[in-house]
Design an enzyme around this catalytic site. Structure first.
Site, short mmCIF file in Angstrom:
data_model
loop_
_atom_site.label_atom_id
_atom_site.label_comp_id
_atom_site.label_asym_id
_atom_site.label_seq_id
_atom_site.Cartn_x
_atom_site.Cartn_y
_atom_site.Cartn_z
N LYS A 151 4.08 -5.02 -5.40
CA LYS A 151 3.02 -5.31 -4.43
C LYS A 151 1.81 -4.41 -4.66
CE LYS A 151 5.72 -4.41 -0.88
NZ LYS A 151 7.03 -4.08 -1.44
N ARG B 142 6.50 -5.60 7.99
CA ARG B 142 7.85 -5.39 7.47
C ARG B 142 8.92 -5.71 8.51
NH1 ARG B 142 6.21 -1.64 3.13
NH2 ARG B 142 7.94 -1.22 1.74
N ARG C 254 9.66 5.00 -11.78
CA ARG C 254 8.46 5.51 -11.11
C ARG C 254 8.73 6.90 -10.56
NH1 ARG C 254 5.92 2.11 -6.24
NH2 ARG C 254 7.79 2.83 -5.17
N ARG D 72 7.47 10.86 -5.65
CA ARG D 72 7.85 10.28 -4.36
C ARG D 72 9.32 10.53 -4.08
NH1 ARG D 72 5.43 4.30 -3.49
NH2 ARG D 72 7.31 4.24 -2.17
N ARG E 130 16.88 1.33 1.04
CA ARG E 130 15.63 0.59 1.26
C ARG E 130 15.86 -0.91 1.11
NH1 ARG E 130 11.68 3.71 -2.69
NH2 ARG E 130 10.16 2.13 -2.04
#
Ligand code: B4P
Length: 192
Positions: free
Chosen positions: A14, A89, A128, A134, A146
């Site tokens: 996204k 969400r 990532r 992160r 998640r």
């Protein structure tokens, strides 16, 4: 106004696609993930609260996120349209967004949903995590949580917009450019 939701599970691309889409269509990019990470970086009370949820792979409470989106709208009064990335969400967030837009005499034109298999998503997020710093990308258990949250709470958003006839699936695996072209084709057909 032309308002678009880019939808999909964590790591579906996204954020990657949003950067290219705002450049092509001149929409204002509203990424709740980016806004929350900014609050964390600035160590605001909102950011400190949000971090405790994000680090566990959980969603930040609706009231916090909706208040943040409302404030962002106020900062962009003359926008020709918004690209919503990672928002809504939950069903409550979708209802709040619909009513915030109705107050502006506008609505969601389309919800484009990136579809990617879970194994590919885990691979992308761990990858990532090596460079992003992160905390929600470095631990596979948090990443799997998640996805569980996505199944439990976020699929209701798809149901909400399917019922409104606004939902369209996009194949989210392949090169970034090929996926971008597929998204643009869907947008152009909605705009014309
Ligand atoms: P977000 O910041 O929204 O992000 P995301 O779901 O992790 O990732 P995205 O789908 O944007 O993937 P990206 O393009 O980066 O959420 C983070 C957290 O914030 C949530 O878990 C939650 O706690 C909180 N939060 C955010 N919004 C909220 C809300 N509304 N309510 C409550 N809580 C909220 O891509 C991922 C990786 O894949 C990148 O490394 C990218 O380079 C790579 N990639 C992209 N496209 C690829 C392709 N085609 N092929 C290979 N790799 C690709």
């Amino acid at each position: 106004m032309f308002n678009l939701i880019l939808f999909g599970p964590p790591g579906s691309g996204k954020g990657t696609q949003s950067d290219k889409l705002v450049a092509r269509y001149g929409l204002i990019h509203l990424s709740t993930g980016n806004l929350l990470r900014e609050e964390i970086a600035n160590q605001t009370p909102l950011g400190i609260e949000a971090k405790s949820f994000m680090d566990k792979g959980r969603l930040v409470p609706d009231a916090v996120v909706i208040g943040m989106v409302d404030a962002y709208f106020d900062k962009h009064k003359g926008a020709r349209g918004f690209l919503f990335d990672g928002f809504p969400r939950t069903a409550a967030q979708a209802e709040a967004l619909d009513s915030l837009l109705a107050h502006k005499n506008t609505s969601i034109a389309a919800v484009l949903a990136l579809e990617v298999t879970e194994e590919e998503l885990v691979k992308r997020l761990l990858n990532r995590g090596k460079t992003s710093g992160r905390s929600d990308d470095t631990n596979e258990a948090v990443i799997r949580n998640r996805f569980a949250v996505y199944m439990q709470e976020t699929t209701a958003v798809a149901t909400h917009y399917k019922a409104a006839g606004k939902f369209e699936a996009i194949h989210g695996e392949g090169t970034v450019d090929d996926i971008f072209e597929a998204i643009c084709k869907a947008i152009d057909s909605k705009m014309s």
